[in-house]
Write a protein that holds these residues in place. Structure first.
Motif, PDB file in Angstrom:
ATOM      1  N   SER A   1      13.279   2.254  -3.765  1.00 19.13           N
ATOM      2  CA  SER A   1      12.202   2.637  -4.682  1.00 19.13           C
ATOM      3  C   SER A   1      11.613   1.420  -5.372  1.00 19.13           C
ATOM      4  O   SER A   1      10.388   1.303  -5.525  1.00 19.13           O
ATOM      5  CB  SER A   1      12.722   3.633  -5.724  1.00 19.13           C
ATOM      6  OG  SER A   1      13.120   4.848  -5.124  1.00 19.13           O
ATOM      7  N   ILE A   2      12.474   0.488  -5.794  1.00 13.68           N
ATOM      8  CA  ILE A   2      11.992  -0.723  -6.455  1.00 13.68           C
ATOM      9  C   ILE A   2      11.199  -1.579  -5.476  1.00 13.68           C
ATOM     10  O   ILE A   2      10.116  -2.100  -5.804  1.00 13.68           O
ATOM     11  CB  ILE A   2      13.168  -1.527  -7.046  1.00 13.68           C
ATOM     12  CG1 ILE A   2      13.902  -0.703  -8.113  1.00 13.68           C
ATOM     13  CG2 ILE A   2      12.677  -2.851  -7.639  1.00 13.68           C
ATOM     14  CD1 ILE A   2      15.197  -1.328  -8.597  1.00 13.68           C
ATOM     15  N   GLU A   3      11.718  -1.717  -4.250  1.00 10.48           N
ATOM     16  CA  GLU A   3      11.016  -2.516  -3.242  1.00 10.48           C
ATOM     17  C   GLU A   3       9.649  -1.923  -2.917  1.00 10.48           C
ATOM     18  O   GLU A   3       8.648  -2.650  -2.811  1.00 10.48           O
ATOM     19  CB  GLU A   3      11.862  -2.623  -1.984  1.00 10.48           C
ATOM     20  CG  GLU A   3      11.236  -3.503  -0.916  1.00 10.48           C
ATOM     21  CD  GLU A   3      12.072  -3.601   0.343  1.00 10.48           C
ATOM     22  OE1 GLU A   3      11.555  -4.155   1.345  1.00 10.48           O
ATOM     23  OE2 GLU A   3      13.222  -3.117   0.350  1.00 10.48           O
ATOM     24  N   ALA A   4       9.580  -0.604  -2.773  1.00  8.64           N
ATOM     25  CA  ALA A   4       8.301   0.046  -2.464  1.00  8.64           C
ATOM     26  C   ALA A   4       7.317  -0.104  -3.621  1.00  8.64           C
ATOM     27  O   ALA A   4       6.108  -0.313  -3.406  1.00  8.64           O
ATOM     28  CB  ALA A   4       8.534   1.519  -2.149  1.00  8.64           C
ATOM     29  N   HIS A   5       7.814   0.005  -4.829  1.00  6.52           N
ATOM     30  CA  HIS A   5       6.992  -0.198  -6.026  1.00  6.52           C
ATOM     31  C   HIS A   5       6.362  -1.589  -5.996  1.00  6.52           C
ATOM     32  O   HIS A   5       5.150  -1.750  -6.204  1.00  6.52           O
ATOM     33  CB  HIS A   5       7.885  -0.016  -7.259  1.00  6.52           C
ATOM     34  CG  HIS A   5       7.282  -0.414  -8.553  1.00  6.52           C
ATOM     35  ND1 HIS A   5       6.453   0.405  -9.286  1.00  6.52           N
ATOM     36  CD2 HIS A   5       7.406  -1.562  -9.280  1.00  6.52           C
ATOM     37  CE1 HIS A   5       6.089  -0.207 -10.397  1.00  6.52           C
ATOM     38  NE2 HIS A   5       6.652  -1.405 -10.422  1.00  6.52           N
ATOM     39  N   ALA A   6       7.191  -2.608  -5.729  1.00  2.00           N
ATOM     40  CA  ALA A   6       6.684  -3.981  -5.689  1.00  2.00           C
ATOM     41  C   ALA A   6       5.745  -4.202  -4.515  1.00  2.00           C
ATOM     42  O   ALA A   6       4.708  -4.861  -4.662  1.00  2.00           O
ATOM     43  CB  ALA A   6       7.861  -4.955  -5.617  1.00  2.00           C
ATOM     44  N   ALA A   7       6.086  -3.655  -3.362  1.00 11.53           N
ATOM     45  CA  ALA A   7       5.250  -3.850  -2.174  1.00 11.53           C
ATOM     46  C   ALA A   7       3.852  -3.295  -2.391  1.00 11.53           C
ATOM     47  O   ALA A   7       2.853  -3.908  -1.980  1.00 11.53           O
ATOM     48  CB  ALA A   7       5.910  -3.199  -0.968  1.00 11.53           C
ATOM     49  N   HIS A   8       3.755  -2.145  -3.026  1.00 13.74           N
ATOM     50  CA  HIS A   8       2.441  -1.540  -3.302  1.00 13.74           C
ATOM     51  C   HIS A   8       1.582  -2.470  -4.148  1.00 13.74           C
ATOM     52  O   HIS A   8       0.386  -2.655  -3.874  1.00 13.74           O
ATOM     53  CB  HIS A   8       2.641  -0.203  -4.004  1.00 13.74           C
ATOM     54  CG  HIS A   8       1.370   0.411  -4.515  1.00 13.74           C
ATOM     55  ND1 HIS A   8       0.390   0.907  -3.675  1.00 13.74           N
ATOM     56  CD2 HIS A   8       0.904   0.582  -5.790  1.00 13.74           C
ATOM     57  CE1 HIS A   8      -0.615   1.374  -4.404  1.00 13.74           C
ATOM     58  NE2 HIS A   8      -0.331   1.185  -5.682  1.00 13.74           N
ATOM     59  N   ILE A   9       2.176  -3.072  -5.150  1.00 13.38           N
ATOM     60  CA  ILE A   9       1.437  -3.968  -6.048  1.00 13.38           C
ATOM     61  C   ILE A   9       1.054  -5.258  -5.330  1.00 13.38           C
ATOM     62  O   ILE A   9      -0.085  -5.727  -5.414  1.00 13.38           O
ATOM     63  CB  ILE A   9       2.276  -4.260  -7.304  1.00 13.38           C
ATOM     64  CG1 ILE A   9       2.445  -2.974  -8.126  1.00 13.38           C
ATOM     65  CG2 ILE A   9       1.651  -5.368  -8.146  1.00 13.38           C
ATOM     66  CD1 ILE A   9       3.474  -3.064  -9.228  1.00 13.38           C
TER      67      ILE A   9
END
Length: 324
Positions: free
Chosen positions: A113-121
């Protein structure tokens, strides 16, 4: 500096740029009064929180760190960050994106979830200033940053190396632990230890994993100028991820943290070292392990907010500001 036409600039400011005065004791506490927004169009830097602390090995509470850092940041949001000669908000479009969402009831899903959050940004072309949360969050953040920028040089301020081996090794079942994530990051090629440096360490780990170490005694004995020179030589022009665990500071300056260790840096030493790194190729940054339940008079949260502002100035100096 201009006076705000209204309060609550986190919601009411018209522009993503600039600094305007607002009562430090009132209003919505976004980071440094930046606009709360999920709109990434035209944004240079996203400030985001990751309120996660179940990877801690001692005292929990860093899940409240992002909120405390934001609240402390408004105390310095009324004017340009001292002693820099420019206001980073005149040059950077910065928003407060709020916090990463994850399901704390399914802990094995949190890293993704954290990785996906960062990847989106990052995929939107924005840089990130992330507020923790415990230090484990740097691992999924590094995965997202390395996918965009390639292997990274790591500048790591901490009392602890966070390179202790994971007893599960390379298995799928990795420990979600704030003491193993840079062991994994090095072994997976997310960071290159040969270009990376750890500052302020003062706990025992006999295997450096190839990272250069400038421990707390070296900082105190050699002085900040020597430390700055050593860091700059180590990282060169490589893309840099900068991570600052607030327990790098001595507990006298940062009592509000989960694993305090005596003999650390002063707040001024840390700020002097960061300020001396102007020009490094900074691409990502985080400030972690502020645990306000153990704080006194908000001094740890204020130190965290001030160090985070120093990082924004470093980013602006490299990417937006001509030499002044």
């Amino acid at each position: 500096m201009e006076h705000a036409a209204s309060n609550d600039q986190a919601m009411t400011r018209d522009s993503l740029y600039g600094t305007a005065a607002e009562s430090t004791y009132a209003g919505i506490t976004s980071f440094s009064r930046r606009r709360y927004s999920r709109d990434l169009r035209g944004v240079d830097v996203v400030v985001s929180g990751v309120p996660f602390d179940t990877a801690t090995s001692n005292r929990p509470g860093a899940r409240f760190g992002p909120r405390a850092i934001r609240a402390a940041s408004v105390q310095q949001a009324w004017a340009r960050h001292w002693p820099w000669a420019f206001d980073p908000f005149d040059h950077l479009a910065v928003i407060d994106y709020g916090d990463c969402a994850f399901d704390s009831g399914t802990p094995q899903s949190v890293p993704d979830s954290i990785e996906a959050h960062a990847a989106h940004i990052l995929e939107a072309g924005c840089a990130m200033l992330t507020l923790g949360g415990d230090h484990f969050i740097s691992y999924p953040l590094l995965k997202a940053h390395a996918r965009r920028h390639g292997p990274l040089a790591l500048i790591h301020f901490d009392a602890h190396s966070d390179t202790w081996p994971d007893e599960h090794g390379e298995s799928v079942c990795k420990r979600i632990d704030h003491g193993t994530m840079f062991w994994h990051a090095a072994r997976e090629g997310l960071v290159d230890p040969a270009c990376s440096v750890q500052i302020g360490l003062r706990t025992t780990n006999d295997d450096s994993q190839g990272f250069a170490i400038l421990d707390a005694r070296q900082v105190h004995r050699q002085g900040t100028e020597a430390v700055i020179a050593a860091i700059r030589q180590r990282v060169g022009e490589r893309p840099v991820y900068l991570t600052f665990d607030i327990d790098c500071l001595d507990p006298a300056y940062a009592p509000g943290t989960g694993t305090p260790v005596c003999g650390g840096l002063s707040t001024l030493q840390a700020l002097e070292i960061l300020g001396g790194l102007r020009g490094i190729n900074l691409v990502g940054m985080d400030l972690v392990e502020v645990a306000p339940a153990y704080d006194h008079a908000d001094i740890t949260a204020l130190a965290g907010a001030t160090l985070a502002m120093e990082m924004l100035c470093l980013y602006a100096a490299r990417h937006k500001v001509k030499e002044q």
